[in-house]
Structures are given as structure tokens and as C-alpha cells.
Write an enzyme that holds these catalytic residues in place. Structure first.
Site, PDB file in Angstrom:
ATOM      1  N   ILE A  17       0.817  -1.194  -0.050  1.00  0.00           N
ATOM      2  CA  ILE A  17      -0.093  -0.117   0.054  1.00  0.00           C
ATOM      3  C   ILE A  17       0.777   1.323   0.025  1.00  0.00           C
ATOM      4  O   ILE A  17       0.444   2.319  -0.546  1.00  0.00           O
ATOM      5  CB  ILE A  17      -0.822   0.119   1.362  1.00  0.00           C
ATOM      6  CG1 ILE A  17      -1.979  -1.008   1.024  1.00  0.00           C
ATOM      7  CG2 ILE A  17      -1.592   1.432   1.344  1.00  0.00           C
ATOM      8  CD1 ILE A  17      -2.945  -1.440   2.243  1.00  0.00           C
ATOM      9  N   ASP A  36      11.832   3.294   4.570  1.00  0.00           N
ATOM     10  CA  ASP A  36      11.856   1.794   4.540  1.00  0.00           C
ATOM     11  C   ASP A  36      13.015   1.058   5.161  1.00  0.00           C
ATOM     12  O   ASP A  36      13.978   1.426   4.887  1.00  0.00           O
ATOM     13  CB  ASP A  36      11.295   1.334   3.256  1.00  0.00           C
ATOM     14  CG  ASP A  36      10.555   0.076   3.016  1.00  0.00           C
ATOM     15  OD1 ASP A  36       9.279   0.383   2.799  1.00  0.00           O
ATOM     16  OD2 ASP A  36      11.000  -1.007   3.405  1.00  0.00           O
ATOM     17  N   ASP A  59      14.633   1.982  10.469  1.00  0.00           N
ATOM     18  CA  ASP A  59      13.682   0.948  11.208  1.00  0.00           C
ATOM     19  C   ASP A  59      12.914   2.060  11.864  1.00  0.00           C
ATOM     20  O   ASP A  59      12.995   2.670  12.497  1.00  0.00           O
ATOM     21  CB  ASP A  59      14.574   0.228  11.949  1.00  0.00           C
ATOM     22  CG  ASP A  59      13.734  -0.526  12.995  1.00  0.00           C
ATOM     23  OD1 ASP A  59      12.473  -0.429  13.240  1.00  0.00           O
ATOM     24  OD2 ASP A  59      14.557  -1.586  13.685  1.00  0.00           O
ATOM     25  N   VAL A  60      11.402   1.969  11.527  1.00  0.00           N
ATOM     26  CA  VAL A  60      10.681   2.824  12.053  1.00  0.00           C
ATOM     27  C   VAL A  60      10.209   2.649  13.572  1.00  0.00           C
ATOM     28  O   VAL A  60       9.715   3.639  14.105  1.00  0.00           O
ATOM     29  CB  VAL A  60       9.307   2.882  11.416  1.00  0.00           C
ATOM     30  CG1 VAL A  60       9.329   3.060   9.945  1.00  0.00           C
ATOM     31  CG2 VAL A  60       8.636   1.455  11.445  1.00  0.00           C
ATOM     32  N   ASN A  86       2.516   4.522   7.586  1.00  0.00           N
ATOM     33  CA  ASN A  86       1.915   3.139   6.643  1.00  0.00           C
ATOM     34  C   ASN A  86       2.711   2.090   7.226  1.00  0.00           C
ATOM     35  O   ASN A  86       2.115   1.126   6.813  1.00  0.00           O
ATOM     36  CB  ASN A  86       2.070   3.577   5.163  1.00  0.00           C
ATOM     37  CG  ASN A  86       1.747   2.345   4.437  1.00  0.00           C
ATOM     38  OD1 ASN A  86       0.648   1.928   4.047  1.00  0.00           O
ATOM     39  ND2 ASN A  86       2.720   1.564   3.900  1.00  0.00           N
ATOM     40  N   TYR A 151      -1.864  -8.545  15.817  1.00  0.00           N
ATOM     41  CA  TYR A 151      -2.310  -7.596  14.752  1.00  0.00           C
ATOM     42  C   TYR A 151      -3.308  -6.725  14.794  1.00  0.00           C
ATOM     43  O   TYR A 151      -3.361  -5.411  14.616  1.00  0.00           O
ATOM     44  CB  TYR A 151      -2.102  -8.193  13.275  1.00  0.00           C
ATOM     45  CG  TYR A 151      -2.343  -7.481  12.261  1.00  0.00           C
ATOM     46  CD1 TYR A 151      -1.527  -6.188  11.581  1.00  0.00           C
ATOM     47  CD2 TYR A 151      -3.342  -7.600  11.386  1.00  0.00           C
ATOM     48  CE1 TYR A 151      -1.691  -5.624  10.470  1.00  0.00           C
ATOM     49  CE2 TYR A 151      -3.654  -6.818  10.265  1.00  0.00           C
ATOM     50  CZ  TYR A 151      -2.669  -5.785   9.765  1.00  0.00           C
ATOM     51  OH  TYR A 151      -3.231  -5.202   8.799  1.00  0.00           O
ATOM     52  N   THR A 186      -1.062  -7.235  -1.475  1.00  0.00           N
ATOM     53  CA  THR A 186       0.080  -6.746  -1.501  1.00  0.00           C
ATOM     54  C   THR A 186       1.108  -7.754  -1.481  1.00  0.00           C
ATOM     55  O   THR A 186       0.637  -9.097  -1.243  1.00  0.00           O
ATOM     56  CB  THR A 186       0.252  -5.901  -0.123  1.00  0.00           C
ATOM     57  OG1 THR A 186      -0.118  -6.809   1.071  1.00  0.00           O
ATOM     58  CG2 THR A 186      -0.830  -4.720  -0.011  1.00  0.00           C
TER      59      THR A 186
END
Length: 254
Positions: A17, A36, A59-60, A86, A151, A186
Site C-alpha cells: 500500500i 523503509d 527502522d521505524v 504506513n 495485529y 500486497t
């Protein structure tokens, strides 16, 4: 163009996405900074969208990396108009009691803690620009999902967080919304489907849960995201917007 010269930071933007959103934002005139963890996918994306945009391997869930990435965006563009949170992971496909503590923490860190970090380090710049925040949620955040308890929990938390953030940041003119897909083809969903014993039945199921009769690609989600980031949504905040082909209605296509 709806997003001309707006600077949009997209986490997890090199695939799925996020990739579709990045391409749509660029098409609508935005300058996009993509964060990313997958350097190979990120480099491939940057070759597609060109040097007006920037990619940062990141690394978010790491505070130092997020702070550094946002400072790089400001250093290059001087402004930040939108943060699109996202980045997300869905593994493992397990019930809660089967999920390890490490798996729990990783899901929480990527799907939820990352939103805290981008807000912490990006908010002052959004105040300056009167910008907006967009989160990628999921219909499972309100409906639940078998074998994906953690999740689903992270996406339910994103819904609640979105509404609270919308309240807190409205005085600064900052809008906060979430886009909530159901199934979307995806790479992550394709990998999951291929790992199932009955892949063909899974594909039929994913088509049939959507009232409009098919499981979409990421472009239909990206269209909604363009709207939510644009002035066309200037009076929309605290919204959990389903882009789900009617899946949340609980019907099946006849």
C-alpha cells in the site's frame, strides 16, 4: 494537482500500500520522502520516482533513526506537510496465547510505537505548515481477525490513537485520519495466501468478503489517501475511513 509541492513523509513506502501511495502522491505533485527498512526495495522505488524525492533506509521502531530521518527531510525541503504512518507488519498468524513476547513487541513497535516516534519528532514541523497526519489502519481493528490477535490489537489501537490525536492537535490546525482497508493484494498478503494449504480457496474468500466482489490492489487505497492528504479533506479529521468494498457490512457477495 491535488498535492503540488507538498512534502509528504511515508513510512513503509517501498512496497504494498505504501508503494501505491508514494506513486499516487508523486503523480499529484508531492515531494515524497520514503522511509523503509528494505534497502533493495527502496532503491528500486527511488529509480522509479526520481531525484526530486528522497529515500531513507530506516527502522521505524528506532527513535534515533526516525529523528535523524525527519531532520534529513527538513534539511532538504525546509518543510513537512504530511506524515503518512504506513509501515506495518502482520506476522505472526497466531492466536494470542501462541504469540511469543518478542513477536508481540515487534508488532507493537512497528505498527504502533512508530506512530508515536514520527509524531514526537515531526509535530513541530507540522505545526509550522498546518499539516496533517494519516495512518494506515485496517478493518480488523474494529472487526477482529482469526489467528491475528496482536495485529488486530495494534490496528484497534491505531483507531483510538487517531481520534485522540485529532482532538489534541486540532488547535494547531493539524488533521489526523486513518484509512482502513480490508483485504488488499500486497506482497505481504500474497505471501500469506501462498503459505496456506488451500491457496485457491483463500483467493476466492478474499474476493467474496468484499461486497463489491473483488480484492483490490493498492491503488484504490492510494486514491483515498490522496484525498485525505489534500485540501479536499480540509474539514475531515478523526475519521477512520473504510476503503473496503463494503466488507465491514458483514455480507457476502451472492
Amino acid at each position: 494537482m491535488l498535492l503540488e509541492k507538498r512534502v509528504i513523509l511515508v513510512t513503509g513506502g517501498a512496497s504494498g500500500i505504501g508503494y501505491a501511495c508514494v506513486k499516487a502522491y508523486v503523480k499529484e505533485g508531492a515531494l515524497v520522502a520514503v522511509l523503509d527498512v528494505d534497502a533493495t526495495a527502496l532503491n528500486s522505488l527511488m529509480l522509479e520516482i526520481g531525484n526530486d524525492h528522497m529515500g531513507v533506509v530506516c527502522d521505524v521502531s528506532d527513535a534515533v533513526q526516525i529523528e535523524d530521518a525527519i531532520e534529513k527531510v527538513i534539511s532538504r525541503y525546509g518543510v513537512l506537510n504530511c506524515i503518512h504512518n504506513n509501515a506495518g507488519i502482520a506476522n505472526p498468524a497466531k492466536a494470542l496465547h501462541e504469540t511469543s513476547m518478542m513477536e508481540w513487541r515487534r508488532l507493537m513497535d512497528v505498527n504502533l510505537f512508530s506512530i508515536y516516534l514520527t509524531t514526537k519528532y515531526g509535530l513541530e514541523y507540522l505545526k509550522d505548515s498546518g499539516g496533517c497526519i494519516l495512518n494506515t489502519g485496517s478493518m480488523v481493528g474494529s472487526m477482529g481477525q482469526a489467528d491475528h490477535a496482536v495485529y488486530a490489537a495494534t490496528k484497534g489501537a491505531v483507531n483510538a490513537l487517531t481520534k485522540s490525536m485529532a482532538i489534541d492537535y486540532a488547535p494547531f490546525g493539524i488533521r489526523v485520519n486513518t484509512v482502513a482497508p480490508a483485504g488488499v493484494w500486497t506482497p505481504m498478503l500474497r505471501k500469506w495466501a501462498d503459505e496456506q494449504r488451500n491457496t485457491e480457496e483463500i483467493e476466492n474468500y478474499l474476493n467474496d468478503i468484499h461486497l463489491l466482489g473483488f480484492c483490490p490492489q493498492g491503488d484504490v487505497i492510494a486514491d483515498a489517501c490522496v484525498f485525505l492528504c489534500s485540501d479536499k479533506a480540509s474539514f475531515v479529521t478523526g475519521c477512520i475511513m473504510p476503503v473496503s468494498g463494503g466488507a465491514e457490512l458483514g455480507y457476502r457477495r451472492s
